[in-house]
Design a protein around this motif. Sequence first.
Motif, short mmCIF file in Angstrom:
data_model
loop_
_atom_site.label_atom_id
_atom_site.label_comp_id
_atom_site.label_asym_id
_atom_site.label_seq_id
_atom_site.Cartn_x
_atom_site.Cartn_y
_atom_site.Cartn_z
N GLY A 348 7.55 2.51 -3.75
CA GLY A 348 6.17 2.97 -3.87
C GLY A 348 5.27 2.18 -2.95
O GLY A 348 5.38 2.25 -1.72
N ALA A 349 4.35 1.38 -3.54
CA ALA A 349 3.39 0.61 -2.76
C ALA A 349 3.83 -0.83 -2.51
O ALA A 349 3.03 -1.66 -2.07
CB ALA A 349 2.03 0.63 -3.46
N GLU A 370 -2.18 -1.21 -1.23
CA GLU A 370 -3.02 -0.45 -2.15
C GLU A 370 -2.42 0.90 -2.48
O GLU A 370 -2.58 1.40 -3.60
CB GLU A 370 -4.42 -0.27 -1.53
CG GLU A 370 -5.21 -1.58 -1.45
CD GLU A 370 -6.62 -1.35 -0.97
OE1 GLU A 370 -6.98 -0.16 -0.73
OE2 GLU A 370 -7.37 -2.33 -0.84
N THR A 371 -1.74 1.52 -1.52
CA THR A 371 -1.17 2.84 -1.75
C THR A 371 0.24 2.90 -1.19
O THR A 371 0.65 2.08 -0.37
CB THR A 371 -2.01 3.93 -1.06
OG1 THR A 371 -1.93 3.75 0.38
CG2 THR A 371 -3.47 3.88 -1.52
N SER A 372 0.98 3.92 -1.62
CA SER A 372 2.33 4.14 -1.09
C SER A 372 2.28 4.46 0.39
O SER A 372 3.17 4.05 1.16
CB SER A 372 3.01 5.28 -1.86
OG SER A 372 3.22 4.93 -3.20
N ASP A 373 1.25 5.21 0.81
CA ASP A 373 1.13 5.54 2.23
C ASP A 373 0.95 4.28 3.07
O ASP A 373 1.52 4.15 4.17
CB ASP A 373 -0.05 6.49 2.45
CG ASP A 373 0.24 7.90 1.97
OD1 ASP A 373 1.43 8.20 1.75
OD2 ASP A 373 -0.70 8.68 1.81
#
Length: 475
Positions: A348-349, A370-373
Amino acid sequence: MLLSQNEFLPRAEAVRARLEGAVLNALSHHGEPSVSELAAVFRKDAQRSPSQVAEALCPGPLSPIGFAALVMRELLAPEDAVLEGTISEARVITGNARAAGLLRVTAPLVVLGDMEVAGVLEDCGPDSTVVVVGRCTAWGLQTSGNFLVLGDLVVRDAIQGIYNDDSLVVAGDLTTRFLDENDHDVTCYGETHAEQHLENGRPGEDAASLASTFLRPELWNLDLGEIHHDALFKRIQEGEPVFTDTLQPQQVREPDEPTAEELEGLDIEGIAAQASKNARARDVVYAQRKTGEVWLMRPSSLPLHIFDGKEFLGQGTPPALDVKQRASERVTFWRRRGDLFIEIERFGAVVQFHAGLNNGSMRTFRFAFETSDAAAQEVRRLEARYEGDFLRVTTVVPGRGPLEREFAKYGGPKNEYTSAIVDGTTLVTRDDERQTFDDEASALSALEDWIAGKRQAGFDLKILEWKPFGLLGRR
């Protein structure tokens, strides 16, 4: 056909009195020939068969069995023989011997005439001892045992010595295209004619480098520092070419340690001083000038420190990771120079970055985003950072062997270990599991499930390794 003590020993006295020159030198390579040593063969029985004499004197030094062969040649009527396959029981051929293919010798073999092998001749020391009183010819010779030729030895393509326990001794001339003594005792009392000759004690890396000038590329590996002898002799047996048509430029393996060019402009002393009071500039195992990255590691002593050009990784408290989840993606890199690896996992992140030395030590760094991206972008950045210096791998480390991941679980009644590889389309584990799938991608997906299951059971990644170090890769 029996040999009588009353006839054998007087004939041995007469033969001994006539011995001279290269034949005497060859027989004396392991000690001077002695009639009393032959007399010991007959202490319990006044008569022995030729094969019994050979069995009684082997394994052992070449002098007694070589001397006995000369005596038997004068006492026994010559009878030729055709040999094939494997010689697994002691044999004495009183005439000439011929084999029309591969001949493997795992027991004493004495040929009182000439021996011709239209293929590869392989012995298996210490159980085998080969004595040829006349001329010996073959396409290839792999010898790990005691091998004595009192005439000439002519091997069309290659001779390889294996192990340092026994000897190849030739009284006449030795002729071959490629002689690799390796760490074997090879002694010729005539003249040695070899186009390519790697002498006893040669380092593997030097041998592979020299072999690059005359052997086909698939028969040597600079990174492993070895000549692929088994492949070489298989090709000889099958009549396939093993030599290049012309001599090639010599290839030299790149050094494991960073070069002066790679270190240029980097403050190695300053970086080492920041890493640890025990770190030294000589502990650098990897450096990338364009990014300023430096790895410091002293196997079995100094743990891995990675300076990314700005700071050392792993300075803060690593973020928590839910080990019950399956990795979102995995990227693995291997560097032949220094045998270093990188394994990048994204959950994930969260990104886990494993770096270490094959079959040695490893360190894991963990970063949260902060994010998976954002985490996926970090994986792409790391890929771009190491591509070129490292090779991207999935199931096999090029030039090495199967990629094996070992996991460990500490803290219980005893330490536990397990590992897994993907072999083609099959997932193989050290827990005696084998699962075969339709394609490699499915096998790799099953590997991810296996890894997740092991982490749920309390196992952590211990090391990455390749054959011959990995237990599964060694099979």
